[in-house]
Design a protein around this motif. Sequence first.
Motif, PDB file in Angstrom:
ATOM      1  N   PHE A  16      38.591  34.610  40.619  1.00 12.46           N
ATOM      2  CA  PHE A  16      37.849  34.119  39.467  1.00 12.46           C
ATOM      3  C   PHE A  16      38.200  32.666  39.129  1.00 12.46           C
ATOM      4  O   PHE A  16      37.317  31.885  38.771  1.00 12.46           O
ATOM      5  CB  PHE A  16      38.085  35.004  38.237  1.00 12.46           C
ATOM      6  N   ASP A  17      39.478  32.286  39.235  1.00 12.34           N
ATOM      7  CA  ASP A  17      39.859  30.915  38.867  1.00 12.34           C
ATOM      8  C   ASP A  17      39.187  29.888  39.774  1.00 12.34           C
ATOM      9  O   ASP A  17      38.695  28.855  39.301  1.00 12.34           O
ATOM     10  CB  ASP A  17      41.384  30.760  38.916  1.00 12.34           C
ATOM     11  N   ASP A  18      39.154  30.172  41.093  1.00 13.93           N
ATOM     12  CA  ASP A  18      38.446  29.281  42.008  1.00 13.93           C
ATOM     13  C   ASP A  18      36.954  29.259  41.696  1.00 13.93           C
ATOM     14  O   ASP A  18      36.308  28.204  41.727  1.00 13.93           O
ATOM     15  CB  ASP A  18      38.656  29.732  43.461  1.00 13.93           C
ATOM     16  N   PHE A  19      36.417  30.436  41.396  1.00 16.26           N
ATOM     17  CA  PHE A  19      35.008  30.558  41.041  1.00 16.26           C
ATOM     18  C   PHE A  19      34.685  29.690  39.826  1.00 16.26           C
ATOM     19  O   PHE A  19      33.700  28.944  39.822  1.00 16.26           O
ATOM     20  CB  PHE A  19      34.693  32.032  40.756  1.00 16.26           C
ATOM     21  N   ALA A  20      35.538  29.750  38.805  1.00 13.30           N
ATOM     22  CA  ALA A  20      35.302  28.988  37.577  1.00 13.30           C
ATOM     23  C   ALA A  20      35.289  27.485  37.849  1.00 13.30           C
ATOM     24  O   ALA A  20      34.441  26.750  37.319  1.00 13.30           O
ATOM     25  CB  ALA A  20      36.373  29.331  36.541  1.00 13.30           C
ATOM     26  N   GLN A  21      36.203  27.023  38.676  1.00 17.17           N
ATOM     27  CA  GLN A  21      36.246  25.595  38.988  1.00 17.17           C
ATOM     28  C   GLN A  21      35.022  25.173  39.800  1.00 17.17           C
ATOM     29  O   GLN A  21      34.462  24.095  39.588  1.00 17.17           O
ATOM     30  CB  GLN A  21      37.535  25.266  39.753  1.00 17.17           C
ATOM     31  N   HIS A  22      34.622  26.024  40.715  1.00 17.02           N
ATOM     32  CA  HIS A  22      33.454  25.746  41.555  1.00 17.02           C
ATOM     33  C   HIS A  22      32.191  25.657  40.695  1.00 17.02           C
ATOM     34  O   HIS A  22      31.391  24.717  40.822  1.00 17.02           O
ATOM     35  CB  HIS A  22      33.331  26.872  42.585  1.00 17.02           C
ATOM     36  N   VAL A  23      32.029  26.619  39.787  1.00 17.72           N
ATOM     37  CA  VAL A  23      30.861  26.643  38.908  1.00 17.72           C
ATOM     38  C   VAL A  23      30.859  25.418  37.989  1.00 17.72           C
ATOM     39  O   VAL A  23      29.864  24.700  37.866  1.00 17.72           O
ATOM     40  CB  VAL A  23      30.829  27.933  38.063  1.00 17.72           C
ATOM     41  N   GLY A  24      31.997  25.174  37.333  1.00 19.60           N
ATOM     42  CA  GLY A  24      32.081  24.070  36.379  1.00 19.60           C
ATOM     43  C   GLY A  24      31.829  22.723  37.023  1.00 19.60           C
ATOM     44  O   GLY A  24      31.092  21.885  36.485  1.00 19.60           O
ATOM     45  N   ALA A 145      32.794  31.903  33.550  1.00 19.15           N
ATOM     46  CA  ALA A 145      33.375  30.864  34.401  1.00 19.15           C
ATOM     47  C   ALA A 145      33.403  29.520  33.679  1.00 19.15           C
ATOM     48  O   ALA A 145      34.408  28.794  33.719  1.00 19.15           O
ATOM     49  CB  ALA A 145      32.581  30.754  35.695  1.00 19.15           C
ATOM     50  N   LEU A 146      32.320  29.191  32.989  1.00 22.35           N
ATOM     51  CA  LEU A 146      32.262  27.915  32.283  1.00 22.35           C
ATOM     52  C   LEU A 146      33.260  27.864  31.130  1.00 22.35           C
ATOM     53  O   LEU A 146      33.833  26.806  30.840  1.00 22.35           O
ATOM     54  CB  LEU A 146      30.837  27.657  31.781  1.00 22.35           C
ATOM     55  N   ALA A 147      33.475  28.997  30.475  1.00 23.29           N
ATOM     56  CA  ALA A 147      34.458  29.030  29.389  1.00 23.29           C
ATOM     57  C   ALA A 147      35.834  28.631  29.909  1.00 23.29           C
ATOM     58  O   ALA A 147      36.534  27.799  29.299  1.00 23.29           O
ATOM     59  CB  ALA A 147      34.501  30.431  28.766  1.00 23.29           C
ATOM     60  N   VAL A 148      36.235  29.201  31.035  1.00 22.82           N
ATOM     61  CA  VAL A 148      37.549  28.879  31.612  1.00 22.82           C
ATOM     62  C   VAL A 148      37.587  27.413  32.054  1.00 22.82           C
ATOM     63  O   VAL A 148      38.577  26.703  31.819  1.00 22.82           O
ATOM     64  CB  VAL A 148      37.853  29.831  32.789  1.00 22.82           C
TER      65      VAL A 148
END
Length: 310
Positions: A16-24, A145-148
């Motif tokens: 999830f952390d990688d996903f959040a950075q990728h999305v953001g 993801a954007l929140a993180v």
Amino acid sequence: MKSIPHIDMSLYGKNFDDFAQHVGAGYEANGFVALTNHGVDQQLIEEALDISRDLFDLPADVKNKYHIPGGGGARGYTPFGTEIAKDAKHVDLKEFWHVGREIEGEPPFPELTPNVFPEELPEFKTKILKLYDALDALGLQVLEALAVYLKQPRDFFNDKVNLGNSILRPLHYPPIVDKGTPSVRAGAHEDINVLTLLVGSREPGLEVLARDGSWIPVTIIEGAIICNVGDMLQRMTNRVLPSTTHRVVNPPEPYSRRSRYSIPFFLHFNPDVMITPLKSCITEENPQHFAPISSHEYLMERLREIGLVK
């Protein structure tokens, strides 16, 4: 930007952390991404598109029964030639139907008005509401993801969109008969809401404005869902996440001779949410650009600009 970034939604459950950075990072650079491996059943999408074609094939007098004068297009049918992009001189070449959140019992907000469904197509309600629920859930995953990414708790947006006046919009752009028309299928605009998720329409026409001022054609990649930032999220992120201008131009033949169908889902904040720029998005280099405003007040302001509310 030569194309919009692709986001593999399967990372949501894997890292999830990688996903959040990728999305953001994708949204911060472009405001638009394509979601792949998103888990929304393709058959569900195809059934919703097919029943939408059947809907718009109904006679005009039947469709007009479901137009609500003075309703701002919030529910039911909006006829061809009604909506106009902000600051545009000509109306858009489209007709559409709005489906909102289904609420059991007394609605928590007066803005959550009852849905209107066509009696002539009993399957429309079931198929469209299934797609509504699927896109609502997918949008929430993107927002987590954007929140993180924005240095907020992962569930920051959950209680801000769970009763939002989010809208699913089956949309029909009829064949273009008048080749000399000054109107386009959808004039250059930014979306009002938090996020928009778009399914359908493999025909050319959708274009995104790049930062260098050029227009980038976007075709829906097989199986992907296009997802872009709207003005409400741009305000809350103090322009860290940009709401990117886009349009649907009149395509060349043979595409112009046939209809174009798509179904965008406009994810909204709950009506009472105050859209206040996040402190994590305010810096010396990026001072606060927007005053706080309620979600509903901002929506009404924008609907007046595009001619849906007088």
